[in-house]
Design an enzyme around this catalytic site. Structure first.
Site, short mmCIF file in Angstrom:
data_model
loop_
_atom_site.label_atom_id
_atom_site.label_comp_id
_atom_site.label_asym_id
_atom_site.label_seq_id
_atom_site.Cartn_x
_atom_site.Cartn_y
_atom_site.Cartn_z
N GLU A 134 4.13 31.99 -16.18
CA GLU A 134 4.89 31.76 -17.43
C GLU A 134 5.86 30.63 -17.12
OE1 GLU A 134 4.38 33.18 -20.26
OE2 GLU A 134 3.13 34.89 -19.70
N CYS A 176 12.87 29.59 -22.56
CA CYS A 176 11.65 28.78 -22.45
C CYS A 176 11.05 28.45 -23.81
CB CYS A 176 10.63 29.53 -21.60
SG CYS A 176 10.36 31.20 -22.16
P1 NAD Z 1 12.75 28.12 -11.00
O1 NAD Z 1 11.33 27.68 -11.04
O2 NAD Z 1 13.73 27.25 -10.33
O3 NAD Z 1 12.87 29.54 -10.30
C1 NAD Z 1 12.11 30.65 -10.74
C2 NAD Z 1 11.95 31.61 -9.57
O4 NAD Z 1 11.19 30.96 -8.56
C3 NAD Z 1 13.27 32.01 -8.90
O5 NAD Z 1 13.18 33.34 -8.44
C4 NAD Z 1 13.35 31.05 -7.73
O6 NAD Z 1 14.14 31.55 -6.67
C5 NAD Z 1 11.89 30.98 -7.32
N1 NAD Z 1 11.52 29.79 -6.57
C6 NAD Z 1 12.05 28.55 -6.62
N2 NAD Z 1 11.42 27.74 -5.76
C7 NAD Z 1 10.45 28.49 -5.14
C8 NAD Z 1 9.47 28.24 -4.15
N3 NAD Z 1 9.33 27.04 -3.61
N4 NAD Z 1 8.65 29.24 -3.78
C9 NAD Z 1 8.77 30.47 -4.34
N5 NAD Z 1 9.69 30.78 -5.27
C10 NAD Z 1 10.52 29.80 -5.68
O7 NAD Z 1 13.16 28.41 -12.51
P2 NAD Z 1 14.56 28.96 -13.06
O8 NAD Z 1 15.52 27.82 -13.06
O9 NAD Z 1 14.94 30.21 -12.38
O10 NAD Z 1 14.17 29.34 -14.56
C11 NAD Z 1 14.09 28.41 -15.57
C12 NAD Z 1 12.66 28.01 -15.84
O11 NAD Z 1 11.88 29.17 -16.11
C13 NAD Z 1 12.53 27.15 -17.07
O12 NAD Z 1 11.63 26.10 -16.81
C14 NAD Z 1 11.96 28.09 -18.11
O13 NAD Z 1 11.23 27.48 -19.13
C15 NAD Z 1 11.11 28.97 -17.28
N6 NAD Z 1 10.88 30.24 -17.97
C16 NAD Z 1 9.67 30.46 -18.54
C17 NAD Z 1 9.44 31.63 -19.25
C18 NAD Z 1 8.12 31.91 -19.89
O14 NAD Z 1 7.90 33.04 -20.30
N7 NAD Z 1 7.21 30.93 -20.00
C19 NAD Z 1 10.45 32.59 -19.36
C20 NAD Z 1 11.68 32.34 -18.76
C21 NAD Z 1 11.88 31.15 -18.06
#
Ligand code: NAD
Length: 482
Positions: free
Chosen positions: A254, A288
């Site tokens: 997602e 999102c």
């Molecule tokens: P992010 O990608 O920075 O982090 C998401 C998760 O991934 C966190 O737990 C983070 O610690 C982890 N993460 C980061 N780098 C990683 C790596 N290299 N390996 C493994 N895990 C890693 O995103 P965010 O800033 O926490 O959230 C915002 C983003 O999430 C936005 O782009 C938003 O659109 C998206 N989002 C999407 C939905 C959906 O349903 N499509 C819902 C909510 C948020």
């Protein structure tokens, strides 16, 4: 942070039903006050291996546990979450900053989702197929896929955990949750309640950590983790997609969005404005499915812009614990810098600032609710996920141009369209490249409605009648008489 039940504030990791301390800790900060909320154990790759071993051991029993036992535990978990809504919402408000009423709504939604998953688990059925060869009986069964890793973001820190782990556990899988380092506390509080609900040790594990790359790598390369369910940015999602290739894991992604919000001249303006405010400013715009590009037809453009700016100017950014706050803070300083850059670049390229545009106090993480008009597709904001309280308005002339602009993105999560012409609405709903289209509506979530993105916004669906199918393997059994 004042809780009625302090045992819900768990600051260690949670593996195999036991709190796990570590040598290192990291700090969770309330983004509204910048005060420390908690010091949390910073787990590492060796803890991931422990969690995978625990989840694999627990799987052996949980996947074959009687349905009644699984459903009773899930219902109890939901009940305990509902009963502790005040404490759990307080935890979210403290670590994420969102208004307390929105945090309460998120917690109650978690309980409702768990009940929904329990209900759907009763309908997880295979099929009996007409016999092809004489004497042979063919059938299919659905079996839990196995250990599921759930990596979740900070913007819906509770719902993102439950929509994955709840569905997986109801299906008979075991789970390892890696929450965002900004908001690990609510995932840990759920562990305490899962234990009380009778969910066996090892079925729900939580790995808080400051450095997600190491933990993520370990989860991706393990052949014992059969599925990764990730919600977060498109950039990280793509990295995980590649990292899971070697073990051919099932992936649910997602990812980010870039939702168009189209308003035609013949739209009910009042309704469109209601939707427009909700679709951008809910959760401080950190969502999102947020309206990323308002595409407004020429004839109504000026009136829509003026009236939207008037409404947005009344929104108040403040501490989530203050009832008067309409929106909370941004999650961190990087978000403030990104939004400030967006406004500066757009205005330098000719955008018109109708309200907001910056911070009242630069020592905080509050950003003024903002409306930018006269935006054009050559501006960086057109392709960027805004993820904050900024509405960007673009003008179009006809339906063909609106659809061309709407679909000119690699994201495909949500889209919205407002008009009073039923034929036009139908054409647009079919043509918009998005996983969900709001037609004269910004209410696009329901437990029985599949949710997920197309194009680079993701893989798979959450919610919906078939939500548990994401977590099963279908096995075909072809049985000749003994
Ligand atoms: P992010 O990608 O920075 O982090 C998401 C998760 O991934 C966190 O737990 C983070 O610690 C982890 N993460 C980061 N780098 C990683 C790596 N290299 N390996 C493994 N895990 C890693 O995103 P965010 O800033 O926490 O959230 C915002 C983003 O999430 C936005 O782009 C938003 O659109 C998206 N989002 C999407 C939905 C959906 O349903 N499509 C819902 C909510 C948020």
């Amino acid at each position: 942070m004042q809780l009625a039940h302090n045992e819900l504030l768990l600051t260690s990791g949670w593996i195999d039903g036991v709190g796990i301390d570590s040598a290192r800790q990291f700090t969770v900060v309330n983004p509204a006050t910048l005060q420390v909320v908690a010091e949390v154990s910073d787990l590492d790759a060796s803890h991931v291996r422990d969690a995978i071993a625990a989840a694999s051991r627990a799987l052996a029993r949980w996947k074959d546990a009687p349905l009644e036992e699984r459903l009773t535990a899930i219902h109890r978990w939901a009940e305990l979450i509902s009963r502790n809504v005040a404490d759990l919402a307080t935890i979210i408000c403290a670590e994420n900053g969102k208004p307390l009423r929105e945090a309460k709504g998120e917690i109650l939604q978690c309980a409702a989702l768990l009940r929904w998953f329990a209900e759907r688990a009763e309908y997880l059925q295979g099929t009996d197929l007409p016999t092809q060869d004489s004497g042979q009986r063919n059938s299919t069964i659905k079996q839990p896929i196995g250990v599921v890793a759930c990596i979740t973001p900070w913007n819906f820190p509770a719902a993102a955990v439950i929509v994955k782990a709840g569905a997986a556990i109801a299906t008979g899988c075991t789970t390892i949750v890696k929450p965002s380092d900004a908001t690990p506390l609510i995932a840990l509080a759920f562990a305490r309640l899962a234990e009380r609900a009778g969910i066996p040790a090892g079925v729900y594990n939580v790995l808080p950590c400051k450095n997600p790359a190491d933990i993520g790598h370990e989860l991706c390369i393990s052949p014992d983790v059969r599925m990764l369910s990730f919600t977060g940015s498109t950039k990280v999602g793509k990295q995980l997609y590649v990292a899971c290739g070697d073990t051919v894991k099932r992936l649910a992604l997602e990812l980010g969005g870039n939702a168009p919000f189209i308003v035609f001249d013949d739209a009910d303006l009042e309704k469109a404005l209601d939707g427009a405010v909700g679709a951008r400013f809910y959760n401080s715009g950190q969502i999102c499915v947020g309206a990323n590009r308002y595409l407004v037809q020429q004839g109504i453009y000026t009136e829509f812009a003026t009236r939207l700016a008037a409404r947005v100017a009344k929104l108040r950014a403040g501490d989530g614990f203050d009832d008067a706050s309409d929106i909370g803070p941004m999650i961190n300083r990087a978000a403030i810098e990104r939004l400030s850059r967006l406004v500066a670049t757009a205005t330098s390229m000719g955008a018109e600032l109708l309200t907001g545009g910056g911070q009242d106090d630069t020592s905080t993480l509050f950003f003024q609710p903002t409306v930018l008009a006269a935006m054009t597709p050559d501006m960086p904001a057109y392709d960027a996920e805004i993820f904050g309280p900024i509405a960007c308005l673009y003008e179009f002339s006809d339906e063909a141009e609106a659809l061309q602009m709407a679909n000119a993105t690699q994201a495909g999560l949500a889209a919205y369209v407002y008009s009073s012409d039923a034929r036009r609405l139908e054409r647009c709903a079919l043509a918009l490249e998005a996983g969900v289209v709001g037609v004269n509506s910004a209410h696009i979530f329901a437990n029985d409605l599949p949710f997920g993105g197309i194009k680079q916004s993701g893989l798979g669906r959450e919610h919906g009648l078939d939500c548990l199918d994401e977590y099963v393997e279908i096995k075909s059994i072809c049985a000749a008489p003994a």
